[in-house]
Design a protein around this motif. Structure first.
Motif, mmCIF file in Angstrom:
data_model
loop_
_atom_site.group_PDB
_atom_site.id
_atom_site.type_symbol
_atom_site.label_atom_id
_atom_site.label_comp_id
_atom_site.label_asym_id
_atom_site.label_seq_id
_atom_site.Cartn_x
_atom_site.Cartn_y
_atom_site.Cartn_z
ATOM 1 N N LYS A 198 4.783 105.877 38.753
ATOM 2 C CA LYS A 198 5.449 106.297 39.992
ATOM 3 C C LYS A 198 5.220 105.285 41.111
ATOM 4 O O LYS A 198 6.126 105.010 41.902
ATOM 5 C CB LYS A 198 4.963 107.684 40.404
ATOM 6 C CG LYS A 198 5.450 108.797 39.487
ATOM 7 C CD LYS A 198 5.224 110.180 40.071
ATOM 8 C CE LYS A 198 3.751 110.505 40.143
ATOM 9 N NZ LYS A 198 3.527 111.894 40.604
ATOM 10 N N ARG A 199 4.016 104.730 41.170
ATOM 11 C CA ARG A 199 3.747 103.723 42.202
ATOM 12 C C ARG A 199 4.604 102.478 41.999
ATOM 13 O O ARG A 199 5.077 101.873 42.967
ATOM 14 C CB ARG A 199 2.259 103.353 42.210
ATOM 15 C CG ARG A 199 1.357 104.431 42.786
ATOM 16 C CD ARG A 199 -0.012 103.871 43.155
ATOM 17 N NE ARG A 199 -0.714 103.341 41.990
ATOM 18 C CZ ARG A 199 -1.495 104.073 41.199
ATOM 19 N NH1 ARG A 199 -1.653 105.374 41.447
ATOM 20 N NH2 ARG A 199 -2.104 103.526 40.176
ATOM 21 N N ASP A 247 7.955 103.333 43.264
ATOM 22 C CA ASP A 247 7.922 103.346 44.736
ATOM 23 C C ASP A 247 8.011 101.935 45.301
ATOM 24 O O ASP A 247 8.610 101.713 46.358
ATOM 25 C CB ASP A 247 6.632 104.012 45.230
ATOM 26 C CG ASP A 247 6.609 105.509 44.966
ATOM 27 O OD1 ASP A 247 7.697 106.097 44.815
ATOM 28 O OD2 ASP A 247 5.504 106.084 44.895
ATOM 29 N N ASP A 248 7.381 100.971 44.603
ATOM 30 C CA ASP A 248 7.371 99.585 45.075
ATOM 31 C C ASP A 248 8.695 98.867 44.810
ATOM 32 O O ASP A 248 8.905 97.765 45.321
ATOM 33 C CB ASP A 248 6.247 98.797 44.390
ATOM 34 C CG ASP A 248 4.865 99.235 44.867
ATOM 35 O OD1 ASP A 248 4.775 99.826 45.959
ATOM 36 O OD2 ASP A 248 3.888 99.001 44.129
ATOM 37 N N TYR A 303 12.519 110.886 39.146
ATOM 38 C CA TYR A 303 11.608 110.522 40.233
ATOM 39 C C TYR A 303 12.259 109.475 41.148
ATOM 40 O O TYR A 303 12.173 109.576 42.381
ATOM 41 C CB TYR A 303 10.299 109.976 39.673
ATOM 42 C CG TYR A 303 9.302 109.595 40.741
ATOM 43 C CD1 TYR A 303 8.583 110.566 41.431
ATOM 44 C CD2 TYR A 303 9.117 108.261 41.092
ATOM 45 C CE1 TYR A 303 7.685 110.222 42.429
ATOM 46 C CE2 TYR A 303 8.227 107.903 42.096
ATOM 47 C CZ TYR A 303 7.508 108.888 42.758
ATOM 48 O OH TYR A 303 6.628 108.543 43.756
ATOM 49 N N ALA A 304 12.924 108.464 40.567
ATOM 50 C CA ALA A 304 13.584 107.430 41.366
ATOM 51 C C ALA A 304 14.660 108.043 42.256
ATOM 52 O O ALA A 304 14.776 107.703 43.441
ATOM 53 C CB ALA A 304 14.183 106.369 40.451
ATOM 54 N N GLN A 360 13.099 109.895 45.121
ATOM 55 C CA GLN A 360 12.527 108.998 46.131
ATOM 56 C C GLN A 360 13.599 108.166 46.839
ATOM 57 O O GLN A 360 13.281 107.277 47.619
ATOM 58 C CB GLN A 360 11.501 108.064 45.479
ATOM 59 C CG GLN A 360 10.301 108.780 44.878
ATOM 60 C CD GLN A 360 9.577 109.643 45.883
ATOM 61 O OE1 GLN A 360 9.556 110.865 45.760
ATOM 62 N NE2 GLN A 360 8.976 109.038 46.887
ATOM 63 N N VAL A 373 15.488 105.887 45.707
ATOM 64 C CA VAL A 373 15.615 104.508 45.246
ATOM 65 C C VAL A 373 17.026 104.351 44.674
ATOM 66 O O VAL A 373 17.412 105.116 43.794
ATOM 67 C CB VAL A 373 14.572 104.180 44.158
ATOM 68 C CG1 VAL A 373 14.753 102.748 43.667
ATOM 69 C CG2 VAL A 373 13.159 104.386 44.680
#
Length: 339
Positions: free
Chosen positions: A52-53, A56-57, A85-86, A89, A91
């Motif tokens: 996940k990190r 996020d990056d 998840y993307a 977030q 993204v």
């Protein structure tokens, strides 16, 4: 500055090694930074947190789907978890699904027959957002490059730059001072040269306000629980598409990206007909070998003028809001938007 974007590449692994390699090479050739877990697969919460990190990056997220659903955790594959998840977030994502003809000849050893139903549900989930279909690794690599070029233009992100390209603290302070001086001088120039400001004709202002008040949801008689998407915003969002005289097939993915769900052709045509009513577009019907007739749309001269005036109006509106937020109690009140 030369900005490089970090792109997270997600897929099942063993069945798509060659395809992943082609995509990663394509991203590298574009000058960006591909990130993939490759053979790494999360097996506990701490490893999933690590993935996940990395997402996020990343600036963008690319998903490749063939005929495997992949390893699961509590009934859901890690690939699907990464994709969801993307999206959660915010993204920007692009999914690439194996096209129907290629699926029929895909090697049996690369197919998870027992997870066919889960794979189909996952594909339908992906098709609610930006999606492309690929035939082989070369076709896939080319379409990934095209989609990333489009995403970086439509949804620019922070990206990465070399440390030695960054301005020093002194330069940043000087830029801030110059920016403030420019803003002050611009206000004086606008007061002194108000006669040079573009005047928006009354009939165009009327159409601008009407299309700002009307929404896709109101045209289609939908509930507006999730907020509204004004027809004006959509028209300005489609400016680069409309100049190419698109048909309904061309418009489908752009609508999906704007409203975040798939519209039926009849619904899409209902929305586009609102612009036809205002004289901004001409609509034609072609058959061109299609089983069903296809509508095409052309910008009229009025539509081209409207794009110019509506873009200027939006720019003034945004400037007025910024000025309102930055004005102190002792300052002059912000200028009103003039037609």
């Amino acid at each position: 500055m030369d900005v490089k974007y970090q792109v997270f590449v997600s897929s099942t692994y063993a069945d798509l090694i060659d395809e992943r390699r082609s995509v990663i090479e394509s991203i590298l050739n574009m000058g960006h930074i591909p990130v993939g877990m490759e053979a790494f697969q999360a097996s506990d919460d701490s490893q999933w947190d690590y993935i996940k990190r990395r997402i996020d990056d990343s600036d963008y997220y690319v998903l490749i789907v063939a005929e495997r659903y992949g390893s699961e955790l509590k009934g859901k594959s890690y690939t699907q978890m990464e994709y969801e998840y993307a999206v959660c977030q915010n993204v920007p994502t692009a999914a690439f699904l194996l096209e129907s003809m290629a699926r029929k000849i895909w090697p049996a050893e690369k197919v998870e027959f027992e997870k066919k139903a889960k794979l189909e549900r996952f594909r339908r989930l992906c098709e609610k957002k930006l999606v492309k279909y690929w035939r082989n690794k070369d076709d896939l690599a080319g379409k990934v490059a095209m989609a990333l070029n489009e995403l970086t233009r439509q949804k620019p992100r922070t990206g990465w730059v070399r440390a030695d390209n960054l301005p020093s603290a002194q330069v940043l302070a000087e830029l801030a001072l110059l920016s403030e001086e420019k803003r002050s001088l611009q206000q004086q120039v606008e007061r002194l040269t108000g006669e040079d400001v573009l005047t928006i004709p009354g009939d165009y202002m009327w159409r601008i306000r009407r299309l700002e008040e009307e929404s896709i949801e109101s045209v289609l008689a939908w509930k507006e629980d999730q907020g509204t998407k004004p027809l004006l915003d959509l028209f300005l969002e489609l400016d680069f598409v409309l100049v190419r005289s698109p048909d309904t097939d061309d418009l489908k993915e752009h609508f999906r990206d704007f409203v975040n769900y798939e519209l039926e052709v009849c619904e899409l045509e209902s929305v586009m007909n609102e612009y036809v009513k205002h004289g901004l577009l001409d609509a034609n019907t072609i058959f061109n070998g299609h089983a069903e007739p296809v509508s095409t749309y052309h910008l009229t001269d009025r539509g081209k003028q409207f794009l110019m005036y509506a873009t200027e109006w939006r720019s003034r509106k945004s400037a007025a809001k910024r000025q309102e937020h930055s004005t102190t109690p002792d300052s002059d009140p912000p200028a009103q938007i003039q037609p």
